[in-house]
Enzyme design. Structure first.
Site, PDB file in Angstrom:
ATOM      1  N   ARG A   1      -1.960  -6.159  -7.996  1.00  0.00           N
ATOM      2  CA  ARG A   1      -0.801  -6.989  -7.637  1.00  0.00           C
ATOM      3  C   ARG A   1      -0.550  -8.089  -8.641  1.00  0.00           C
ATOM      4  O   ARG A   1       0.566  -8.471  -8.901  1.00  0.00           O
ATOM      5  CB  ARG A   1      -1.024  -7.619  -6.259  1.00  0.00           C
ATOM      6  CG  ARG A   1      -0.972  -6.624  -5.123  1.00  0.00           C
ATOM      7  CD  ARG A   1      -1.458  -7.243  -3.856  1.00  0.00           C
ATOM      8  NE  ARG A   1      -2.828  -7.703  -4.014  1.00  0.00           N
ATOM      9  CZ  ARG A   1      -3.597  -8.182  -3.056  1.00  0.00           C
ATOM     10  NH1 ARG A   1      -3.103  -8.289  -1.841  1.00  0.00           N
ATOM     11  NH2 ARG A   1      -4.828  -8.556  -3.277  1.00  0.00           N
TER      12      ARG A   1
ATOM     13  N   HIS B   1       0.837  -1.206   0.000  1.00  0.00           N
ATOM     14  CA  HIS B   1       0.000   0.000   0.000  1.00  0.00           C
ATOM     15  C   HIS B   1       0.875   1.261   0.000  1.00  0.00           C
ATOM     16  O   HIS B   1       0.623   2.215  -0.734  1.00  0.00           O
ATOM     17  CB  HIS B   1      -0.880   0.063   1.270  1.00  0.00           C
ATOM     18  CG  HIS B   1      -1.910  -1.007   1.390  1.00  0.00           C
ATOM     19  ND1 HIS B   1      -2.086  -1.745   2.547  1.00  0.00           N
ATOM     20  CD2 HIS B   1      -2.849  -1.465   0.518  1.00  0.00           C
ATOM     21  CE1 HIS B   1      -3.086  -2.593   2.383  1.00  0.00           C
ATOM     22  NE2 HIS B   1      -3.554  -2.453   1.162  1.00  0.00           N
TER      23      HIS B   1
ATOM     24  N   LYS C   1     -15.437  -8.481   3.723  1.00  0.00           N
ATOM     25  CA  LYS C   1     -14.524  -8.897   4.791  1.00  0.00           C
ATOM     26  C   LYS C   1     -15.165  -8.577   6.142  1.00  0.00           C
ATOM     27  O   LYS C   1     -15.228  -7.419   6.547  1.00  0.00           O
ATOM     28  CB  LYS C   1     -13.185  -8.158   4.659  1.00  0.00           C
ATOM     29  CG  LYS C   1     -12.462  -8.442   3.347  1.00  0.00           C
ATOM     30  CD  LYS C   1     -11.200  -7.597   3.217  1.00  0.00           C
ATOM     31  CE  LYS C   1     -10.501  -7.853   1.891  1.00  0.00           C
ATOM     32  NZ  LYS C   1      -9.424  -6.881   1.610  1.00  0.00           N
TER      33      LYS C   1
ATOM     34  N   SER D   1      -2.865  -7.750   3.164  1.00  0.00           N
ATOM     35  CA  SER D   1      -3.180  -7.580   4.596  1.00  0.00           C
ATOM     36  C   SER D   1      -3.611  -8.906   5.203  1.00  0.00           C
ATOM     37  O   SER D   1      -3.302  -9.200   6.365  1.00  0.00           O
ATOM     38  CB  SER D   1      -4.300  -6.547   4.775  1.00  0.00           C
ATOM     39  OG  SER D   1      -3.895  -5.298   4.310  1.00  0.00           O
TER      40      SER D   1
HETATM   41  O1  PNS Z   1      -8.462  -3.012   0.640  1.00  0.00           O
HETATM   42  P1  PNS Z   1      -9.722  -3.576   0.041  1.00  0.00           P
HETATM   43  O2  PNS Z   1     -10.461  -4.407   1.066  1.00  0.00           O
HETATM   44  O3  PNS Z   1      -9.461  -4.332  -1.228  1.00  0.00           O
HETATM   45  O4  PNS Z   1     -10.630  -2.310  -0.320  1.00  0.00           O
HETATM   46  C1  PNS Z   1     -11.942  -2.488  -0.847  1.00  0.00           C
HETATM   47  C2  PNS Z   1     -12.763  -1.200  -0.640  1.00  0.00           C
HETATM   48  C3  PNS Z   1     -12.809  -0.848   0.844  1.00  0.00           C
HETATM   49  C4  PNS Z   1     -12.109  -0.062  -1.408  1.00  0.00           C
HETATM   50  C5  PNS Z   1     -14.191  -1.450  -1.195  1.00  0.00           C
HETATM   51  O5  PNS Z   1     -14.763  -2.562  -0.550  1.00  0.00           O
HETATM   52  C6  PNS Z   1     -15.095  -0.224  -1.021  1.00  0.00           C
HETATM   53  O6  PNS Z   1     -15.025   0.700  -1.809  1.00  0.00           O
HETATM   54  N1  PNS Z   1     -15.911  -0.216   0.057  1.00  0.00           N
HETATM   55  C7  PNS Z   1     -16.794   0.868   0.366  1.00  0.00           C
HETATM   56  C8  PNS Z   1     -18.208   0.528  -0.035  1.00  0.00           C
HETATM   57  C9  PNS Z   1     -18.391   0.702  -1.542  1.00  0.00           C
HETATM   58  O7  PNS Z   1     -18.199   1.757  -2.101  1.00  0.00           O
HETATM   59  N2  PNS Z   1     -18.802  -0.401  -2.209  1.00  0.00           N
HETATM   60  C10 PNS Z   1     -19.038  -0.371  -3.626  1.00  0.00           C
HETATM   61  C11 PNS Z   1     -17.886  -0.937  -4.408  1.00  0.00           C
HETATM   62  S1  PNS Z   1     -17.783  -2.678  -4.227  1.00  0.00           S
END
Ligand code: PNS
Length: 168
Positions: A91, A17, A41, A129
């Protein structure tokens, strides 16, 4: 002034990150690192505040990087903050399907928002992570996976949960 949002769950922030943030900070005038919850998650290891504070600690030296959090949709955070660019690290090819789907979904609901992908430096491409959490939960050192500054926070977290490590 061009601002980009770098969203993630950062549970916890890794060196992968950090590499994306560092490189984005050289391309954009401002980078806002936004800690969000990933509904896929369940039960993060660190609370939203803990994740924000760890990021603030490790990014303290950057003048053009700030850290925020949001309890909702990423596109709503972007709209409220007048941001129309999202950056995500890729990645490996297996990241691509879900990332493309998320980028296209976000663009569908908020056409003013575009997602750019940055290729992860190969030396960090195996780091996630969840791998950090897995090793740390069995008492293994995660040195090299995460910034030095937060190593003890990860160790302390597992000590507070298990009173030691899973197998010890
Ligand atoms: O680090 P990650 O878990 O891959 O990040 C994913 C994240 C947090 C960016 C994504 O789940 C997100 O944008 N969550 C907020 C809710 C949202 O906007 N959901 C719509 C897109 S799936």
């Amino acid at each position: 002034m061009k601002t980009v949002v770098y969203p993630g769950s950062f549970d916890p922030v890794t060196n992968g990150h950090l590499d994306i943030i560092n490189r984005a900070s050289k391309i954009f005038d401002k980078v806002i690192v936004c800690v969000l919850n990933n509904s896929a998650k369940k039960s993060p290891l660190f609370s939203l505040d803990e994740r924000v504070n760890m990021l603030k600690d490790v990014l303290a030296d950057y003048d053009n990087v700030s850290v925020d959090s949001y309890n909702g949709l990423l596109v709503d955070f972007a709209r409220e903050n007048d941001i129309n660019v999202i950056i995500r690290g890729l990645r490996e090819v297996t990241d691509f399907d879900s990332e493309l789907q998320m980028a296209q979904g976000n663009h569908m609901v908020s056409p003013e928002v575009d997602t750019l992908f940055m290729a992860t430096d190969p030396k960090f491409s195996f780091i996630s992570s969840s791998m950090v959490r897995e090793f740390a939960s069995y008492g293994k050192s995660v040195e090299g996976f995460v910034p030095e500054l937060i190593l003890n926070k990860i160790e302390d977290k597992y000590k507070s949960i298990t009173g030691g490590c899973k197998n010890g």
